[in-house]
Design a protein around this motif. Structure first.
Motif, mmCIF file in Angstrom:
data_model
loop_
_atom_site.group_PDB
_atom_site.id
_atom_site.type_symbol
_atom_site.label_atom_id
_atom_site.label_comp_id
_atom_site.label_asym_id
_atom_site.label_seq_id
_atom_site.Cartn_x
_atom_site.Cartn_y
_atom_site.Cartn_z
ATOM 1 N N PRO A 176 0.835 -1.208 0.000
ATOM 2 C CA PRO A 176 0.000 0.000 0.000
ATOM 3 C C PRO A 176 0.869 1.258 0.000
ATOM 4 O O PRO A 176 2.034 1.201 0.394
ATOM 5 C CB PRO A 176 -0.790 -0.108 1.304
ATOM 6 N N SER A 177 0.321 2.373 -0.424
ATOM 7 C CA SER A 177 1.082 3.622 -0.391
ATOM 8 C C SER A 177 1.391 3.976 1.061
ATOM 9 O O SER A 177 0.500 3.866 1.920
ATOM 10 C CB SER A 177 0.286 4.760 -1.008
ATOM 11 N N PRO A 178 2.634 4.378 1.343
ATOM 12 C CA PRO A 178 3.012 4.657 2.733
ATOM 13 C C PRO A 178 2.071 5.684 3.376
ATOM 14 O O PRO A 178 1.744 6.700 2.761
ATOM 15 C CB PRO A 178 4.435 5.228 2.617
ATOM 16 N N GLY A 179 1.623 5.375 4.598
ATOM 17 C CA GLY A 179 0.731 6.287 5.327
ATOM 18 C C GLY A 179 -0.725 6.147 4.925
ATOM 19 O O GLY A 179 -1.590 6.843 5.458
ATOM 20 N N HIS A 180 -1.003 5.230 3.975
ATOM 21 C CA HIS A 180 -2.388 5.094 3.528
ATOM 22 C C HIS A 180 -2.899 3.668 3.746
ATOM 23 O O HIS A 180 -3.467 3.043 2.845
ATOM 24 C CB HIS A 180 -2.526 5.509 2.062
ATOM 25 N N ALA A 181 -2.654 3.161 4.929
ATOM 26 C CA ALA A 181 -3.131 1.819 5.268
ATOM 27 C C ALA A 181 -3.344 1.729 6.769
ATOM 28 O O ALA A 181 -2.545 2.249 7.552
ATOM 29 C CB ALA A 181 -2.102 0.788 4.811
ATOM 30 N N PHE A 182 -4.446 1.094 7.143
ATOM 31 C CA PHE A 182 -4.762 0.938 8.572
ATOM 32 C C PHE A 182 -5.214 -0.490 8.836
ATOM 33 O O PHE A 182 -5.745 -1.151 7.935
ATOM 34 C CB PHE A 182 -5.902 1.883 8.977
ATOM 35 N N VAL A 183 -4.991 -0.930 10.061
ATOM 36 C CA VAL A 183 -5.578 -2.208 10.458
ATOM 37 C C VAL A 183 -6.405 -1.998 11.717
ATOM 38 O O VAL A 183 -6.194 -1.041 12.466
ATOM 39 C CB VAL A 183 -4.516 -3.313 10.718
ATOM 40 N N MET A 184 -7.305 -2.951 11.915
ATOM 41 C CA MET A 184 -8.199 -2.865 13.069
ATOM 42 C C MET A 184 -7.957 -4.114 13.904
ATOM 43 O O MET A 184 -7.836 -5.209 13.348
ATOM 44 C CB MET A 184 -9.607 -2.867 12.498
ATOM 45 N N GLU A 185 -7.858 -3.939 15.225
ATOM 46 C CA GLU A 185 -7.603 -5.096 16.091
ATOM 47 C C GLU A 185 -8.696 -5.216 17.133
ATOM 48 O O GLU A 185 -9.173 -4.201 17.641
ATOM 49 C CB GLU A 185 -6.274 -4.896 16.827
ATOM 50 N N ASP A 186 -9.056 -6.461 17.478
ATOM 51 C CA ASP A 186 -9.875 -6.664 18.671
ATOM 52 C C ASP A 186 -9.035 -7.476 19.640
ATOM 53 O O ASP A 186 -7.816 -7.602 19.433
ATOM 54 C CB ASP A 186 -11.222 -7.324 18.316
ATOM 55 N N ASP A 187 -9.649 -8.047 20.692
ATOM 56 C CA ASP A 187 -8.794 -8.725 21.672
ATOM 57 C C ASP A 187 -8.199 -10.022 21.142
ATOM 58 O O ASP A 187 -7.305 -10.595 21.753
ATOM 59 C CB ASP A 187 -9.528 -8.928 23.013
ATOM 60 N N VAL A 188 -8.666 -10.495 19.985
ATOM 61 C CA VAL A 188 -8.079 -11.708 19.398
ATOM 62 C C VAL A 188 -6.885 -11.359 18.503
ATOM 63 O O VAL A 188 -5.881 -12.064 18.476
ATOM 64 C CB VAL A 188 -9.145 -12.487 18.582
ATOM 65 N N GLY A 189 -6.979 -10.274 17.802
ATOM 66 C CA GLY A 189 -5.895 -9.886 16.896
ATOM 67 C C GLY A 189 -6.410 -9.001 15.769
ATOM 68 O O GLY A 189 -7.506 -8.435 15.877
ATOM 69 N N VAL A 190 -5.626 -8.940 14.677
ATOM 70 C CA VAL A 190 -6.046 -8.100 13.554
ATOM 71 C C VAL A 190 -7.324 -8.690 12.945
ATOM 72 O O VAL A 190 -7.378 -9.880 12.638
ATOM 73 C CB VAL A 190 -4.926 -8.006 12.486
#
Ligand code: GDL
Length: 682
Positions: A565-579
């Motif tokens: 992905p283009s640097p600075g243009h990617a996110f991940v979401m985590e819960d208590d299990v993981g991504v």
């Protein structure tokens, strides 16, 4: 503990108490004095004066107080001292202040000097709920809005010469307001770095009205602010909805927070008296540091000793019952007046009326019970949760509606009868409450209890209609109803005209208790992203047929890790299990499109994104927020628009993007079959 002892013995004490910070009619001086008494009794130590609609607090912040107002404020400040409550005077100049004008700074100092003369030693500057665009003069003088606010706040703080407490409320006062994230917010970074260390910062948690406040979220904001925040808690605030009142316990804030925070101030219901529960339970919470024994729970052998909201609520309600059954305050005055009349009557020689045989007996009010108050609290519980009895009434009504047939079963009749009893209990509670001696409390509750009584009455009549007892409902369902047949007025009508009645109900859509963290993507996340992508390809979306890899999408390479992905243009979401989800983008999608031999989309949408979330995340809001963050990062890098490609079989994501509101379907001859393109301008 002394009122001036904010930093007694060198260790700052935990700030605890109430902020009068809501919109609408401010409390009276008498109510505030009553509040100080209670705070002292329950061990709370602070009151923050910040009534939004008080003229001279916000709208006319430059105006000095008149001699009469001055007398009132002096009396209030000294009443707080008398009850060992620290009085913090807040001012909100943000509606129209020009930060760069020295005359404005002088006006602010003059106003606070006046309040200092009244005996006040603690102050606060609030910049919540204001326009974030600076005027031309300020843009010239300051490099950012945060710089402007910090500059004026530091000047005022120094001018006041070490006030005991000084609080600053940022414009981005909760995680939901931060762009792109709390830890990456340049606004919070400036505030954290440049605000003088003696100044404490207010924070409402993940949202304006936070469902939960986790320890992790506080650790995160503390590191940006470079100090532990003071929570301005809106859990019991009701100024945003005239039909709601919150009588549930302080809840979903672990007591482990106490050692990680500088303090907690609750901004409760606009109505003063019903705040008994909100403030009482907060006080119980404050005494239960880190799961240790709270004063009130000593003697609760055999039970776990930390804070328990259910127990805290029962303690509060038992004390509130005593207050409701006492005829103190305004009710006392009424009594005095009537006793004057009584004495006149006694003088006239008339003895009290005693009904004769066959006459109406005198009306005697049934006393209010603790169960009545428990029911009341259940009906007006918390912003994201109804109390247990309210929940079970909704469940029963739902069941009765779905299982009503022309021939009622024995079970249906039995449950309908039970529902009827629950409705009757609400009416009885209403009757006993409206006969309670403490009229001040009753009058604050009156509109709400009337409203719920009618609401429950309609539900009860409907069940009777389902059960075939139509005569009872005839009067309610006529062609020419009384005005109470048009409940909710114009606002209600607007709501009913919107899809799904315009609002999510708490019964069918209870908010998730799971806590999600959204953070920037790093190279180590590649495997997790790949795994989610592959899992979803195999039909992880819950569809019966596995989703095909065909037709190929431009974003496949991005999700599978072939194209970074283009640097600075990617996110991940985590819960208590993981991504558990990702949102990744290419700022310029042309090369990737060319690789797939796909013609580039129209010039308006140069960027491309891919979003995927595991099915275990049933709440759409974290994914929405993550996508929003990604879009604002693309926008701030100068992109004009973004598109995403979706397979027709990916119903879940099509539904997700359609509901975002900002994406629209695009049609194009060059698209392979079964591919849907949605795009949004930035
Ligand atoms: C807000 C306002 C507050 C209001 C509350 C609930 C803060 C810092 N400011 O955003 O005045 O009462 O929401 O509506 O919370």
């Amino acid at each position: 503990m002394s009122a001036d002892g904010a930093r007694a013995g060198g260790t700052p004490r935990f700030i605890s108490g109430v902020v009068e910070g809501f919109y609408g009619r401010p409390w009276t001086m008498e109510q505030r004095t009553e509040l100080f008494k209670r705070e002292q009794q329950w061990g709370l130590n602070t009151y923050l004066y910040a009534p939004k609609d008080d003229y001279k607090h916000r709208m006319y912040w430059r105006e000095l107080y008149s001699p009469e107002e001055a007398d009132q404020l002096k009396a209030l400040i000294s009443a707080a001292k008398q009850h060992q409550v620290e009085f913090i005077y807040a001012i909100s100049p943000g509606l129209d202040i020009t930060f760069s004008n020295p005359k404005e700074v002088a006006a602010l100092k003059r106003k606070l000097d006046q309040v200092k003369q009244f005996g006040c030693r603690s102050f606060s500057l609030l910049f919540d709920d204001i326009e974030t665009e600076m005027c031309a003069a300020d843009k010239k003088a300051f490099s950012s809005f945060a710089d402007a606010q910090v500059s004026i706040t530091n000047q005022v703080y120094e001018h006041l010469r070490s006030p005991e407490t000084f609080l600053f409320c940022p414009t981005d006062y909760c995680a939901a307001f931060c762009t792109p994230t709390v830890s990456q917010s340049s606004y919070l970074q400036t505030v954290g770095e440049k605000l003088l260390p003696g100044i404490d910062i207010l924070w409402t948690g993940p949202k304006v009205v936070s469902h939960t406040i986790s320890v992790e979220s506080i650790v995160e904001v503390t590191s940006v602010l470079k100090r532990a925040p003071v929570i301005w808690d809106n859990i019991h605030a009701n100024d945003y909805d005239p039909q709601r009142l919150f009588l549930g316990p302080y809840k979903d804030r672990p007591t482990e927070l106490i050692s990680k925070l500088r303090g907690v101030l609750t901004n409760p219901n606009c109505e003063f008296y019903p705040n008994f529960v909100a403030i009482h339970t907060l006080a119980t919470w404050c005494r239960s540091a880190d799961g240790g024994a709270s004063d009130l729970e000593i003697g609760d052998e055999g039970q776990d000793r930390g804070y328990n909201p259910h127990r805290a609520l029962n303690l509060a309600l038992s004390d509130w019952l005593l207050e409701l059954m006492s005829a103190g305050g305004a009710a006392g005055q009424l009594k005095k007046e009537s006793s004057k009349e009584e004495s006149v009557q006694t003088d006239s020689g008339e003895s009290p009326y005693v009904p004769g045989p066959g006459e109406n007996p005198l009306y005697t009010a049934e006393p209010l019970t603790l169960d009545d108050l428990k029911l009341l609290s259940d009906l007006f519980y918390l912003p994201y949760e109804h109390g247990p009895t309210a929940r079970s009434m909704l469940q029963e009504l739902d069941w009765l509606k779905t299982h009503s047939q022309t021939e009622q079963t024995e079970e249906w009749r039995c449950r309908a009868q039970h529902f009827d009893q629950m409705c009757k209990a609400v009416v009885q509670m209403f009757n006993r409450l409206s006969n309670a001696p403490n009229r001040r409390v009753l009058y604050d509750l009156y509109d709400y209890i009337c409203d719920i009584k009618s609401g429950v009455g309609l539900a009860c009549a409907h069940v009777k209609a389902l059960g075939g007892q139509e005569s009872l409902v005839a009067q309610l369902m006529t062609d020419d109803p009384e005005p109470w047949g048009f409940r909710g007025g114009l606002s209600g009508e607007f709501q009913r005209m919107l899809p799904g009645h315009g609002n999510r109900d708490l019964f069918r859509h209870p908010p998730m208790t799971a806590v999600y963290t959204i953070r920037p993507y790093s190279a180590e996340d590649q495997t997790a992203v790949q795994r989610i992508f592959k899992g979803m390809q195999k039909g992880g979306a819950g569809d019966k047929a596995p989703m095909m890899m065909q037709p190929p999408l431009i974003s496949d390479g991005l999700s599978s890790g072939e194209v970074p992905p283009s640097p600075g243009h990617a996110f991940v979401m985590e819960d208590d299990v993981g991504v558990c989800g990702y949102a990744i983008a290419l700022i310029d999608a042309k090369p990737a499109a060319a690789q797939c031999q796909r013609a580039p989309l129209c010039e308006d949408y140069p960027s491309m994104l891919g979003v995927q979330v595991l099915p275990r995340v049933t709440d759409p809001s974290p994914a929405r927020r993550m996508t929003g963050l990604l879009m604002s990062s693309l926008k701030s890098s100068g992109s004009r628009g973004v598109f995403c490609e979706l397979r027709q079989s990916d119903r879940r994501m099509i539904d997700f993007f359609s509901k975002l509101g900002s994406f629209k379907h695009l049609s194009g001859a060059d698209l392979p079959q079964d591919v849907l393109v949605m795009a949004a301008s930035l």
